[in-house]
Design a protein around this motif. Structure first.
Motif, mmCIF file in Angstrom:
data_model
loop_
_atom_site.group_PDB
_atom_site.id
_atom_site.type_symbol
_atom_site.label_atom_id
_atom_site.label_comp_id
_atom_site.label_asym_id
_atom_site.label_seq_id
_atom_site.Cartn_x
_atom_site.Cartn_y
_atom_site.Cartn_z
ATOM 1 N N LYS A 208 0.820 -1.214 0.000
ATOM 2 C CA LYS A 208 0.000 0.000 0.000
ATOM 3 C C LYS A 208 0.853 1.263 0.000
ATOM 4 O O LYS A 208 0.421 2.308 -0.490
ATOM 5 N N THR A 209 2.059 1.196 0.544
ATOM 6 C CA THR A 209 2.948 2.365 0.563
ATOM 7 C C THR A 209 3.546 2.636 -0.819
ATOM 8 O O THR A 209 4.051 3.721 -1.071
ATOM 9 N N ARG A 210 3.514 1.591 -1.686
ATOM 10 C CA ARG A 210 4.079 1.687 -3.033
ATOM 11 C C ARG A 210 5.562 2.030 -3.010
ATOM 12 O O ARG A 210 6.090 2.663 -3.932
ATOM 13 N N MET A 211 6.245 1.612 -1.972
ATOM 14 C CA MET A 211 7.696 1.829 -1.864
ATOM 15 C C MET A 211 8.386 0.520 -2.264
ATOM 16 O O MET A 211 8.520 -0.402 -1.467
ATOM 17 N N ARG A 212 8.770 0.452 -3.518
ATOM 18 C CA ARG A 212 9.332 -0.779 -4.072
ATOM 19 C C ARG A 212 10.619 -1.196 -3.370
ATOM 20 O O ARG A 212 10.881 -2.384 -3.167
ATOM 21 N N ASP A 213 11.429 -0.193 -2.977
ATOM 22 C CA ASP A 213 12.696 -0.517 -2.334
ATOM 23 C C ASP A 213 12.467 -1.188 -0.975
ATOM 24 O O ASP A 213 13.200 -2.094 -0.584
ATOM 25 N N PHE A 218 12.374 -6.042 2.406
ATOM 26 C CA PHE A 218 11.675 -7.009 3.260
ATOM 27 C C PHE A 218 11.820 -8.427 2.697
ATOM 28 O O PHE A 218 11.945 -9.397 3.460
ATOM 29 N N THR A 219 11.811 -8.548 1.370
ATOM 30 C CA THR A 219 12.019 -9.854 0.736
ATOM 31 C C THR A 219 13.406 -10.397 1.070
ATOM 32 O O THR A 219 13.574 -11.580 1.416
ATOM 33 N N LEU A 220 14.415 -9.532 0.962
ATOM 34 C CA LEU A 220 15.780 -9.939 1.311
ATOM 35 C C LEU A 220 15.866 -10.326 2.785
ATOM 36 O O LEU A 220 16.571 -11.275 3.156
ATOM 37 N N LEU A 221 15.154 -9.591 3.618
ATOM 38 C CA LEU A 221 15.151 -9.881 5.052
ATOM 39 C C LEU A 221 14.607 -11.283 5.319
ATOM 40 O O LEU A 221 15.137 -12.013 6.167
ATOM 41 N N ILE A 222 13.568 -11.669 4.601
ATOM 42 C CA ILE A 222 12.991 -13.002 4.789
ATOM 43 C C ILE A 222 14.015 -14.078 4.439
ATOM 44 O O ILE A 222 14.258 -15.014 5.216
ATOM 45 N N VAL A 223 14.630 -13.961 3.257
ATOM 46 C CA VAL A 223 15.582 -14.984 2.804
ATOM 47 C C VAL A 223 16.783 -15.076 3.743
ATOM 48 O O VAL A 223 17.150 -16.156 4.219
ATOM 49 N N ILE A 224 17.399 -13.944 4.019
ATOM 50 C CA ILE A 224 18.604 -13.939 4.854
ATOM 51 C C ILE A 224 18.259 -14.289 6.302
ATOM 52 O O ILE A 224 19.003 -15.015 6.983
ATOM 53 N N GLY A 225 17.110 -13.794 6.785
ATOM 54 C CA GLY A 225 16.709 -14.075 8.166
ATOM 55 C C GLY A 225 16.430 -15.549 8.393
ATOM 56 O O GLY A 225 16.878 -16.134 9.391
ATOM 57 N N VAL A 226 15.698 -16.187 7.472
ATOM 58 C CA VAL A 226 15.418 -17.621 7.601
ATOM 59 C C VAL A 226 16.715 -18.430 7.508
ATOM 60 O O VAL A 226 16.915 -19.395 8.254
ATOM 61 N N SER A 227 17.617 -18.020 6.616
ATOM 62 C CA SER A 227 18.909 -18.704 6.492
ATOM 63 C C SER A 227 19.678 -18.652 7.809
ATOM 64 O O SER A 227 20.236 -19.665 8.269
ATOM 65 N N ALA A 228 19.705 -17.466 8.405
ATOM 66 C CA ALA A 228 20.427 -17.295 9.664
ATOM 67 C C ALA A 228 19.807 -18.135 10.782
ATOM 68 O O ALA A 228 20.518 -18.743 11.591
ATOM 69 N N LEU A 229 18.474 -18.186 10.841
ATOM 70 C CA LEU A 229 17.803 -18.977 11.867
ATOM 71 C C LEU A 229 18.153 -20.457 11.764
ATOM 72 O O LEU A 229 18.469 -21.113 12.765
ATOM 73 N N MET A 230 18.108 -20.992 10.535
ATOM 74 C CA MET A 230 18.391 -22.417 10.346
ATOM 75 C C MET A 230 19.858 -22.731 10.640
ATOM 76 O O MET A 230 20.190 -23.765 11.230
ATOM 77 N N GLN A 231 20.764 -21.830 10.234
ATOM 78 C CA GLN A 231 22.183 -22.050 10.510
ATOM 79 C C GLN A 231 22.461 -21.986 12.007
ATOM 80 O O GLN A 231 23.335 -22.682 12.512
ATOM 81 N N LYS A 232 21.693 -21.180 12.702
ATOM 82 C CA LYS A 232 21.900 -21.012 14.143
ATOM 83 C C LYS A 232 21.698 -22.314 14.892
ATOM 84 O O LYS A 232 22.387 -22.598 15.890
ATOM 85 N N VAL A 233 20.766 -23.146 14.408
ATOM 86 C CA VAL A 233 20.508 -24.422 15.079
ATOM 87 C C VAL A 233 21.229 -25.575 14.395
ATOM 88 O O VAL A 233 21.001 -26.737 14.702
ATOM 89 N N GLY A 234 22.116 -25.257 13.459
ATOM 90 C CA GLY A 234 22.924 -26.277 12.823
ATOM 91 C C GLY A 234 22.243 -27.048 11.718
ATOM 92 O O GLY A 234 22.683 -28.139 11.348
ATOM 93 N N LEU A 235 21.151 -26.499 11.177
ATOM 94 C CA LEU A 235 20.456 -27.165 10.074
ATOM 95 C C LEU A 235 20.709 -26.417 8.766
ATOM 96 O O LEU A 235 21.327 -25.348 8.744
ATOM 97 N N SER A 236 20.200 -26.988 7.668
ATOM 98 C CA SER A 236 20.439 -26.421 6.350
ATOM 99 C C SER A 236 19.696 -25.100 6.167
ATOM 100 O O SER A 236 18.466 -25.042 6.283
ATOM 101 N N ALA A 237 20.449 -24.067 5.868
ATOM 102 C CA ALA A 237 19.826 -22.773 5.580
ATOM 103 C C ALA A 237 19.020 -22.865 4.296
ATOM 104 O O ALA A 237 17.964 -22.229 4.155
#
Length: 598
Positions: A208-213, A218-237
């Motif tokens: 709704k904000t129409r702020m593409r950046d 936020f999309t990058l945050l999802i990918v990198i954040g999920v990767s970090a979470l899985m690596q934190k517990v020793g599983l596959s990012a």
């Protein structure tokens, strides 16, 4: 210690100089990235002094790839491809894994390590093969769809394998613990909850904000954040990012997510392949060049033969099976990821990992060369065996028939009985000879050639009967007739509903599905045998035909939108049930229905 700007300059320069060269000569961008990595790596010109950090960072490209693959994996789409996935893909993985595991046991590796390496070697490069299919415009061919099914099944199996393999190869002193798996499952559960109740509402607010950046961030945050979470517990990012993608596959923002991530995925995948190239030990290649070459060729040969035989088993012809075998016989990027897991455990020496990396990298280098060689040999063979088509004399026919199989023959027999002049064309020499034995006048030729159609009288004829069995050839002929001979009204045979949609897009209006009428007429016979009156059975079938024709038109309008297509289909099913159960009409047709209780 090199600074970030120097490293970025080296990477970008290598990619810009080397990759277009390989792309230009048909070898693909992946091979270009690999060679660029070899050149700038520590075993080449040593322009990059500290490749280890680059390798770890470049694995982010795999996470983005897996997330985008997840976005494409909709449960409904997977279910429609289940036979090809489990058949072509499942059998290929199983047979290749068993063969390569057996070879690993022969070299005295443990069963666990041999099976992991065997599985890694059974995989092919999705990025490499799919890009090749797209570049050559053969993605929608039979062998292209078969190749994609195998690659997709490999990706689906590789994702959970990345989580399981560390447990399989871990030793007693490993920091990997079973309780970590429980934490990982909890994270997956949280992802399922968050994808529906947290992520989608947030996406709506950002949209709704129409702020593409901000949307991209936020999309990058999802990918990198999920990767970090899985690596934190020793599983596959990679497993985490794939699951996140699958959970968002049905989101209304799926296409926007793909568009935003595509540039990052492309750059990071290029960086990943460059880092793989840097890890190739030139010393090992120079020490054992013949052995590595022999192993690479043997590896490609085994996979090609297995894939070829599987293709033949599932009904593909020789050419499509061969092309599928060649296209996906190389090693895959997941193998590099799996080999990287060995570095955490002392079960395989660094030299063995370097040797396997060199073999797979060389298989990627050899694969496009084999494709080029096969194309040249096929062209040369086609020139030697090019059929000599009949010379066609313009007989000023009213009708031209393309394809004289069972469908086209029916037209010919009836037209001949009415003394209506026509020209029949077919490219199957065996079929031509058989028909001529029965006195049929058939021309041996390719109906997709405008010059042959011109000679056959297409400029003055009124009707064109498109009775070709093969969908691709049928569409090719239809396009040529539409563009070169707009005076011809096309009566087309269609193999299925999708073929009908394609013909309708070209403007063909007279279309018959090859088994539709015979099927519904057979149902009418069934109804009569069950005790339905002739009038009622005829009414039911006619109503069904009318409704189906209406549905074809409505579905063709929304065929590119899966969600709307399914909605229209469900509405049509409900409407059909209502039409066929109209009590007032049925009681009029069968007055005894009310009194008999049926």
């Amino acid at each position: 210690m090199q600074n970030l700007i120097e490293q970025a300059l080296i990477f970008i320069s290598a990619a810009v100089i080397v990759v277009p060269f390989f792309q230009r000569f048909g070898f693909g961008s992946v091979l270009g990235y690999l060679i660029a990595g070899v050149l700038i790596g520590p075993f080449g010109l040593s322009l990059i002094k500290d490749p280890e950090n680059i390798v770890h960072f470049s694995e982010t490209g795999i996470f983005f790839l897996l997330f985008i693959i997840g976005l494409e994996i909709q449960p409904r789409k997977l279910w429609s491809m289940r036979s090809q996935l489990l058949g072509l893909g499942g059998i290929q993985i199983l047979i290749c894994t068993l063969i390569f595991t057996g070879i690993g046991l022969f070299f005295e590796l443990s069963l666990a390590v041999a099976s992991v390496i065997g599985f890694a070697l059974s995989l092919s490069s999705t990025a490499f093969a799919v890009q090749t299919l797209i570049d050559k415009n053969v993605f929608n061919t039979e062998f292209g769809r078969g190749s994609f099914s195998i690659l997709l099944m490999q990706d689906l199996v590789a994702i959970p394998a990345l989580a399981i393999i560390p447990f399989l190869i871990a030793q007693s002193g490993s920091t990997m613990k079973i309780e970590n798996m429980g934490v990982g499952l909890a994270i997956i559960g949280f992802l399922i909850f968050a994808s529906r109740y947290l992520l989608r509402p947030i996406f709506r607010l950002i949209a709704k904000t129409r702020m593409r950046d901000v949307f991209t961030a936020f999309t990058l945050l999802i990918v990198i954040g999920v990767s970090a979470l899985m690596q934190k517990v020793g599983l596959s990012a990679g497993l985490g990012t794939f699951i996140a993608g699958v959970l968002l596959a049905d989101s209304e923002y799926r296409h926007e997510l793909e568009i935003n991530l595509e540039p990052f995925k492309g750059l990071l995948m290029g960086l990943f392949f460059i880092s793989v190239g840097m890890s190739v030990s030139i010393d090992i290649v120079l020490d054992q060049p013949l052995r590595i070459l022999a192993m690479s060729l043997g590896y490609i040969l085994i996979k090609s033969v297995v894939i070829y035989l599987i293709g033949r088993f599932f009904g593909m012809n020789h050419r499509n099976s061969k092309l599928m075998g060649i296209n996906i016989s190389q090693g895959g990027e997941f193998a590099f990821v799996i080999f990287g897991l060995f570095t955490n455990f002392s079960v395989v020496s660094n030299q063995q990992i370097a040797f396997l990396t060199a073999v797979i990298t060389l298989s990627m280098a050899i694969n496009p060369l084999l494709s080029v060689i096969d194309e040249k040999l096929s062209r040369r063979l086609m020139k030697k065996t090019e059929p000599k088509y009949d010379e066609v004399e313009d007989q000023s026919p009213q009708i031209i028939i393309a394809g004289v199989g069972r469908f086209g023959q029916t037209f010919g027999r009836i037209l001949r009985a009415q003394n209506i002049p026509f020209v029949a064309i077919d490219h199957d020499s065996d079929q031509i000879e058989l028909l001529r034995k029965f006195g049929n006048k058939v021309v041996y030729g390719d109906a997709a050639r405008p010059d042959l159609l011109e000679a056959a009288g297409a400029s003055t004829a009124k009707y064109f009967i498109l009775a070709v069995d093969d969908i691709e050839i049928s569409m090719k002929i239809a396009k040529i007739v539409k563009s070169h001979f707009p005076n011809l009204k096309i009566f087309a045979r269609a193999r299925n509903r999708g073929h009908v949609f394609d013909l309708m897009e070209l403007g063909v209006t007279s279309i018959k599905r090859e088994v539709f009428d015979s099927s519904v007429n057979f149902v009418q016979e069934l109804f009569i045998d069950m005790g339905y009156s002739q009038e009622k059975a005829t009414w039911l079938i006619e109503k069904f035909k009318q409704h189906d024709e209406m549905m074809v038109i409505e579905q063709s309008k929304v065929r590119s939108d899966d969600k709307t297509f399914m909605s229209v289909s469900h509405q049509g099913t409900a409407q059909l049930a209502q039409v066929l159960s109209d009590e007032s009409l049925q009681s009029r047709i069968n007055p005894q229905a009310n009194s008999s209780g049926t």
